[in-house]
Enzyme design. Sequence first.
Site, mmCIF file in Angstrom:
data_model
loop_
_atom_site.group_PDB
_atom_site.id
_atom_site.type_symbol
_atom_site.label_atom_id
_atom_site.label_comp_id
_atom_site.label_asym_id
_atom_site.label_seq_id
_atom_site.Cartn_x
_atom_site.Cartn_y
_atom_site.Cartn_z
ATOM 1 N N LYS A 196 -0.310 0.094 1.137
ATOM 2 C CA LYS A 196 -0.825 -0.366 2.447
ATOM 3 C C LYS A 196 -1.128 -1.849 2.453
ATOM 4 O O LYS A 196 -1.046 -2.497 3.498
ATOM 5 C CB LYS A 196 -2.054 0.421 2.892
ATOM 6 C CG LYS A 196 -3.136 0.604 1.849
ATOM 7 C CD LYS A 196 -2.884 1.873 1.113
ATOM 8 C CE LYS A 196 -3.601 1.987 -0.190
ATOM 9 N NZ LYS A 196 -4.319 3.226 -0.320
ATOM 10 N N GLY A 250 -2.859 9.520 2.904
ATOM 11 C CA GLY A 250 -2.407 10.327 1.760
ATOM 12 C C GLY A 250 -1.320 11.307 2.176
ATOM 13 O O GLY A 250 -0.216 10.909 2.542
ATOM 14 N N ILE A 273 -1.268 13.290 4.809
ATOM 15 C CA ILE A 273 -1.181 13.595 6.252
ATOM 16 C C ILE A 273 0.034 12.888 6.859
ATOM 17 O O ILE A 273 0.176 11.679 6.708
ATOM 18 C CB ILE A 273 -2.429 13.081 7.013
ATOM 19 C CG1 ILE A 273 -3.707 13.639 6.408
ATOM 20 C CG2 ILE A 273 -2.342 13.410 8.489
ATOM 21 C CD1 ILE A 273 -4.975 13.050 7.026
ATOM 22 N N LYS A 300 -5.074 -0.014 6.471
ATOM 23 C CA LYS A 300 -4.489 1.173 7.109
ATOM 24 C C LYS A 300 -4.560 1.054 8.636
ATOM 25 O O LYS A 300 -3.640 1.455 9.353
ATOM 26 C CB LYS A 300 -5.193 2.430 6.617
ATOM 27 C CG LYS A 300 -4.877 2.716 5.140
ATOM 28 C CD LYS A 300 -5.810 3.745 4.555
ATOM 29 C CE LYS A 300 -5.428 4.094 3.132
ATOM 30 N NZ LYS A 300 -6.448 4.866 2.410
ATOM 31 N N GLY A 309 -5.034 11.219 -3.694
ATOM 32 C CA GLY A 309 -4.780 12.146 -4.795
ATOM 33 C C GLY A 309 -3.296 12.234 -5.103
ATOM 34 O O GLY A 309 -2.450 11.857 -4.288
HETATM 35 P P1 NAP Z 1 -2.414 3.554 -10.321
HETATM 36 O O1 NAP Z 1 -2.873 4.901 -10.728
HETATM 37 O O2 NAP Z 1 -3.245 2.376 -10.652
HETATM 38 O O3 NAP Z 1 -0.947 3.359 -10.935
HETATM 39 C C1 NAP Z 1 -0.262 2.144 -10.847
HETATM 40 C C2 NAP Z 1 1.013 2.235 -11.685
HETATM 41 O O4 NAP Z 1 1.761 1.059 -11.524
HETATM 42 C C3 NAP Z 1 0.756 2.385 -13.170
HETATM 43 O O5 NAP Z 1 1.692 3.262 -13.736
HETATM 44 C C4 NAP Z 1 0.967 0.966 -13.725
HETATM 45 O O6 NAP Z 1 1.485 0.937 -15.054
HETATM 46 C C5 NAP Z 1 2.016 0.436 -12.787
HETATM 47 N N1 NAP Z 1 1.878 -1.001 -12.574
HETATM 48 C C6 NAP Z 1 0.881 -1.662 -11.945
HETATM 49 N N2 NAP Z 1 1.117 -2.991 -11.921
HETATM 50 C C7 NAP Z 1 2.295 -3.159 -12.570
HETATM 51 C C8 NAP Z 1 3.075 -4.302 -12.886
HETATM 52 N N3 NAP Z 1 2.693 -5.539 -12.552
HETATM 53 N N4 NAP Z 1 4.240 -4.109 -13.554
HETATM 54 C C9 NAP Z 1 4.632 -2.873 -13.900
HETATM 55 N N5 NAP Z 1 3.948 -1.754 -13.629
HETATM 56 C C10 NAP Z 1 2.787 -1.905 -12.973
HETATM 57 O O7 NAP Z 1 -2.153 3.486 -8.751
HETATM 58 P P2 NAP Z 1 -2.023 4.721 -7.740
HETATM 59 O O8 NAP Z 1 -3.371 5.249 -7.441
HETATM 60 O O9 NAP Z 1 -0.962 5.642 -8.203
HETATM 61 O O10 NAP Z 1 -1.561 3.948 -6.418
HETATM 62 C C11 NAP Z 1 -0.250 3.481 -6.256
HETATM 63 C C12 NAP Z 1 -0.054 3.000 -4.830
HETATM 64 O O11 NAP Z 1 -0.250 4.088 -3.943
HETATM 65 C C13 NAP Z 1 -1.060 1.934 -4.377
HETATM 66 O O12 NAP Z 1 -0.419 1.079 -3.464
HETATM 67 C C14 NAP Z 1 -2.130 2.733 -3.670
HETATM 68 O O13 NAP Z 1 -2.838 1.982 -2.714
HETATM 69 C C15 NAP Z 1 -1.288 3.790 -3.001
HETATM 70 N N6 NAP Z 1 -1.960 5.033 -2.710
HETATM 71 C C16 NAP Z 1 -2.722 5.642 -3.643
HETATM 72 C C17 NAP Z 1 -3.315 6.868 -3.374
HETATM 73 C C18 NAP Z 1 -4.151 7.586 -4.392
HETATM 74 O O14 NAP Z 1 -4.683 8.644 -4.073
HETATM 75 N N7 NAP Z 1 -4.307 7.075 -5.590
HETATM 76 C C19 NAP Z 1 -3.108 7.457 -2.125
HETATM 77 C C20 NAP Z 1 -2.319 6.793 -1.165
HETATM 78 C C21 NAP Z 1 -1.742 5.585 -1.487
HETATM 79 P P3 NAP Z 1 0.645 1.518 -16.310
HETATM 80 O O15 NAP Z 1 0.564 2.998 -16.065
HETATM 81 O O16 NAP Z 1 1.462 1.186 -17.488
HETATM 82 O O17 NAP Z 1 -0.681 0.851 -16.249
HETATM 83 N N1 HSE Z 2 -8.122 4.501 -2.303
HETATM 84 C C1 HSE Z 2 -7.524 5.164 -1.189
HETATM 85 C C2 HSE Z 2 -8.526 6.102 -0.565
HETATM 86 C C3 HSE Z 2 -6.312 5.922 -1.670
HETATM 87 O O1 HSE Z 2 -9.563 6.367 -1.182
HETATM 88 O O2 HSE Z 2 -8.301 6.553 0.554
HETATM 89 C C4 HSE Z 2 -5.522 6.547 -0.531
HETATM 90 O O3 HSE Z 2 -4.912 5.580 0.256
#
Ligand code: NAP
Ligand code: HSE
Length: 432
Positions: A106, A135, A137, A206, A303
């Site tokens: 986002k 997420g 939805i 968002k 999640g």
């Molecule tokens: P995360 O758990 O922090 O995972 C990030 C991943 O990207 C890790 O595998 C990391 O590698 C890799 N990474 C980060 N920077 C990098 C770089 N410079 N070069 C290479 N690899 C890199 O993040 P996440 O929670 O999955 O979120 C990912 C995206 O989805 C974000 O944009 C977030 O806002 C969005 N999002 C997340 C959620 C949620 O529930 N978490 C929900 C909706 C949207 P390593 O594993 O080696 O550290």
């Molecule tokens: N950090 C975000 C949240 C992840 O708590 O809603 C989903 O976009």
Amino acid sequence: MDKSVKIGLMGLGTVGTGVCKILQDNREVIFERAGTEFEIAKILVRDLTKPRAVEVEEGLLTTNPADILEDDGISVVVELMGGLEPAYQYIEAALSRGKHVVTANKAVIAAHGARLIKLARNQGVDLYYEGSVGGGIPIIKPLRESLVGNRIEEIMGIVNGTTNYILTRMTQEGAAFDEVLKEAQALGYAEAEPAADIEGQDAANKLVILASLAFQTPISLHQVYCEGISRITPDDIAFAEHFGYIIKLLAIAKRRANGIEARVHPTFLPKEHPLASVNGVFNGIFVRGDAVGELMFYGRGAGDLPTGSAIIADIVDVLRNRRRDSHHRVETLWTHIPVKPMDDVGTRYYVRLHAQDKPGVLAQVAASFGAEGVSIESMIQQGRGQDQPVPIVFITHEVEERQMQASLKRIATLPSIKDIANVIRVEGGMPL
Ligand code: NAP
Ligand code: HSE
């Protein structure tokens, strides 16, 4: 079926892992629905030695983005790294090389969405970002496709799972802020830098995406008024309860006669409001269109599997378009509607003060409100403090932000007022 399409995955954290798990569990049915097989051909990570929550074939992981971006055999890039850079740079490079992009980022879409959408259109490729809001939805596709017959009037949403989880636990169990934040982090809900959740920027990103799509006008992050939940105390939660409200962090966009309101802030909502019962990591997005009327979108806002579900849906969309050679079948059209300055926005307010408990204080505060045209709807003063300041709490009728700020300035100068402990906007009508 076509031969297997190669996908480059950038990021194997919470969401990347969710995508891999869903692919492992539902592989056959997803291939059938996509009309083609596909495979994850490379996965970009930072640390090759990190233990992973899914089994990954040897040789799949890389730390070199060129292994994905410069591989002409990879036609779809799924960016799940997070953060503005280098994610933006990689998405732009992928689109420029004619690759389709799916992302949940986002921050990147809010900051550079209009430019990237244009680039994708010029390149004849798809850019999908369903996972960036809400997420699991489905909300981007409904706004972009299902609701095209409407003039959208209003969007009001709980769009950050982390803060909703924290506020819910504080409200229902009296849990401490820091302790619940740690739990939200452990569950993979929070951003890498949780201040983005707590201070409202994630919700603001968002809102930029939702409001831009809903009103078909490019909105910038700096035009969104943004306030987080770090000032909310157990006292505010208790007073909200007393008046028949619950506190939620809301992202609000409304079409008004002279522009759009776009704001993120903690909000008193009547307990009977549909969004008041959206608890924990769940998100709820309330949309009002002139033809369809009121709609509520509800589900897990963060999640691994819920967000993974949105990513898989986007990948399948890309692959279906690819089979029919119909990329960019859905146009994003832009008009230019101004965003109203926050000073001009009108709401009701909750104001909590600490004052000396002595005669005449209430009259002084009421006079300060009155001087700026702020009219009081309800008020409570608790206990006798003797030498200690006591809380005085007001709910006002609707006034413009500039009037409220001017009256708070006056109140702050009163010698009997110790501090203005909190000011929270009130939405959604009167409690029953
Ligand atoms: P995360 O758990 O922090 O995972 C990030 C991943 O990207 C890790 O595998 C990391 O590698 C890799 N990474 C980060 N920077 C990098 C770089 N410079 N070069 C290479 N690899 C890199 O993040 P996440 O929670 O999955 O979120 C990912 C995206 O989805 C974000 O944009 C977030 O806002 C969005 N999002 C997340 C959620 C949620 O529930 N978490 C929900 C909706 C949207 P390593 O594993 O080696 O550290
Ligand atoms: N950090 C975000 C949240 C992840 O708590 O809603 C989903 O976009």
